[in-house]
Design a protein around this motif. Structure first.
Motif, PDB file in Angstrom:
ATOM      1  N   PHE A  99      14.920  66.437  59.286  1.00 50.69           N
ATOM      2  CA  PHE A  99      15.637  67.478  58.550  1.00 50.69           C
ATOM      3  C   PHE A  99      17.125  67.514  58.889  1.00 50.69           C
ATOM      4  CE2 PHE A  99      12.053  70.742  57.475  1.00 50.69           C
ATOM      5  CZ  PHE A  99      11.348  69.746  56.841  1.00 50.69           C
ATOM      6  N   GLY A 100      17.507  66.869  60.009  1.00 51.41           N
ATOM      7  CA  GLY A 100      18.892  66.937  60.452  1.00 51.41           C
ATOM      8  C   GLY A 100      19.227  68.287  61.059  1.00 51.41           C
ATOM      9  N   SER A 114      23.174  60.734  55.090  1.00 51.20           N
ATOM     10  CA  SER A 114      23.342  59.316  54.811  1.00 51.20           C
ATOM     11  C   SER A 114      22.645  58.506  55.904  1.00 51.20           C
ATOM     12  CB  SER A 114      24.825  58.955  54.758  1.00 51.20           C
ATOM     13  OG  SER A 114      25.001  57.616  54.342  1.00 51.20           O
ATOM     14  N   GLY A 115      22.350  57.248  55.619  1.00 49.77           N
ATOM     15  CA  GLY A 115      21.665  56.447  56.617  1.00 49.77           C
ATOM     16  C   GLY A 115      21.446  55.021  56.160  1.00 49.77           C
ATOM     17  N   ARG A 119      18.460  60.178  53.106  1.00 54.68           N
ATOM     18  CA  ARG A 119      17.455  61.144  52.667  1.00 54.68           C
ATOM     19  C   ARG A 119      18.125  62.467  52.307  1.00 54.68           C
ATOM     20  NH1 ARG A 119      17.994  60.441  57.898  1.00 54.68           N
ATOM     21  NH2 ARG A 119      17.911  62.186  59.367  1.00 54.68           N
ATOM     22  N   ALA A 120      17.343  63.318  51.669  1.00 53.56           N
ATOM     23  CA  ALA A 120      17.799  64.671  51.350  1.00 53.56           C
ATOM     24  C   ALA A 120      16.655  65.638  51.630  1.00 53.56           C
ATOM     25  CB  ALA A 120      18.226  64.767  49.891  1.00 53.56           C
ATOM     26  N   ARG A 121      16.950  66.702  52.356  1.00 54.38           N
ATOM     27  CA  ARG A 121      15.943  67.736  52.577  1.00 54.38           C
ATOM     28  C   ARG A 121      16.157  68.832  51.552  1.00 54.38           C
ATOM     29  NH1 ARG A 121      17.157  72.361  56.396  1.00 54.38           N
ATOM     30  NH2 ARG A 121      18.231  72.755  54.448  1.00 54.38           N
ATOM     31  N   ILE A 122      15.154  69.052  50.713  1.00 56.14           N
ATOM     32  CA  ILE A 122      15.211  70.083  49.679  1.00 56.14           C
ATOM     33  C   ILE A 122      14.337  71.251  50.146  1.00 56.14           C
ATOM     34  CG2 ILE A 122      14.794  70.632  47.254  1.00 56.14           C
ATOM     35  CD1 ILE A 122      14.938  67.601  46.701  1.00 56.14           C
ATOM     36  N   ARG A 123      14.943  72.383  50.365  1.00 53.36           N
ATOM     37  CA  ARG A 123      14.214  73.557  50.846  1.00 53.36           C
ATOM     38  C   ARG A 123      13.881  74.473  49.667  1.00 53.36           C
ATOM     39  NH1 ARG A 123      13.333  76.675  55.390  1.00 53.36           N
ATOM     40  NH2 ARG A 123      13.241  78.904  54.981  1.00 53.36           N
ATOM     41  N   GLY A 125      27.868  62.293  55.136  1.00 51.18           N
ATOM     42  CA  GLY A 125      26.747  63.125  55.550  1.00 51.18           C
ATOM     43  C   GLY A 125      26.786  63.399  57.050  1.00 51.18           C
ATOM     44  N   PRO A 126      26.012  64.382  57.567  1.00 48.22           N
ATOM     45  CA  PRO A 126      25.194  65.281  56.737  1.00 48.22           C
ATOM     46  C   PRO A 126      26.056  66.291  55.977  1.00 48.22           C
ATOM     47  CG  PRO A 126      25.086  65.950  59.029  1.00 48.22           C
ATOM     48  CD  PRO A 126      25.869  64.681  58.999  1.00 48.22           C
TER      49      PRO A 126
END
Length: 295
Positions: free
Chosen positions: A132-133, A174-175, A197-201, A238-239
């Motif tokens: 999630f970062g 980013s990664g 990746r992207a964390r969508i809450r 990012g992040p």
């Protein structure tokens, strides 16, 4: 016994996929970032003959089926990757209490979040906070379920809302662009935490949280979300936190990958999976059911 014209390419593909060392070498020991950026540019070239040729080559490596596509002619390979489907091609599970699969996928790891840790494959744990970062473990998912949904390159690449909800925030990280196939998941530790990746809450209608984490991979590395006027891609450092307050309906399209990748679903305690590892899913099928607490 005579073989069909498709039999020889299929046997060739199967031999390649079963040779783990060769598969890993071809998809992970090449310059992943450069290839991913190059594929992004190539896929957007508008040329009918080049697109037809590219799709023909693509079919030699996958079981690509375009019969459900809304359009049958594509101006670019990118248009084919991100194709829409015909109306009604993905009916939703009729019970509104069920959380539906957000995408077409093969079900990978299924389990519970235990002490902030989940598994990408047997013996390959990673921390939810790292994915999630976050600086701290997201305690609201402790004891809840996670499900890994892998999109192959030939699948429908758009993803949708699993339930009526409100999207509260997106964090883009980013990664790298490691392949996310089962061979790589068994060899590369914390792979999902390394990749873009992207964390969508989300906040469900009953107030409970949910998280979707689209994870990009080699040749993918671009995630488009309809509710954000920006394309998330490798050139972002990012992040980055992107606040949202967007209501979405069950089955509503949220965005797409530009090739194929993985989407990890997280829910708090109170849900149980309706699916099993290895199962092939279509968007709209039942994914999780609410658990009725004993009275």
């Amino acid at each position: 016994m005579t073989s069909t014209p498709q039999a020889a390419p299929r046997r060739w593909r199967e031999r390649l996929l079963l040779n783990e060392d060769l598969n890993f070498l071809l998809t992970n020991r090449l310059p992943r970032r450069w290839l991913t950026l190059a594929m992004g540019r190539f896929s957007k070239i508008r040329s009918p003959w080049l697109t037809r040729f590219s799709i023909g080559v693509w079919r030699q490596f996958t079981e690509l089926d375009l019969s459900e596509a809304k359009e049958q002619r594509f101006e670019s390979l990118h248009a084919c990757f991100t194709r829409e489907l015909k109306e009604g091609a993905r009916p939703l599970a009729p019970d509104p209490a069920l959380l539906i699969s957000p995408c077409d996928a093969l079900v990978g790891a299924i389990g519970r979040v235990q002490r902030g840790t989940v598994l990408q494959a047997k013996g390959m744990p990673y921390r939810l906070a790292e994915l999630f970062g976050c600086s701290e473990e997201p305690a609201e998912f402790e004891g809840g379920h996670y499900l890994t949904l892998r999109l192959t390159s030939a699948m429908y690449h758009r993803f949708h809302a699993p339930a009526d909800a409100c999207i509260e925030a997106v964090r883009y990280l980013s990664g790298d662009t490691w392949n996310v196939n089962p061979i790589a998941l068994k060899r590369i530790e914390r792979l999902f935490c390394r990749n873009e990746r992207a964390r969508i809450r989300l906040r469900l209608a009953d107030g409970r949280p949910m998280a979707l984490v689209p994870v990009a991979a080699i040749l993918v590395a671009s995630i488009r979300l309809h509710f954000l006027d920006v394309l998330l891609h490798l050139r972002w450092a990012g992040p980055r936190d992107l606040p949202c307050d967007v209501p979405v309906r069950r089955g509503q399209e949220l965005g797409w990958f530009e090739h194929g990748s993985t989407l990890v679903v997280f829910v708090p305690p109170g849900f149980e999976p309706c699916v099993t590892t290895g199962q092939r899913l279509r968007m709209g099928q039942a994914l999780l059911r609410p658990v009725i607490a004993p009275s």
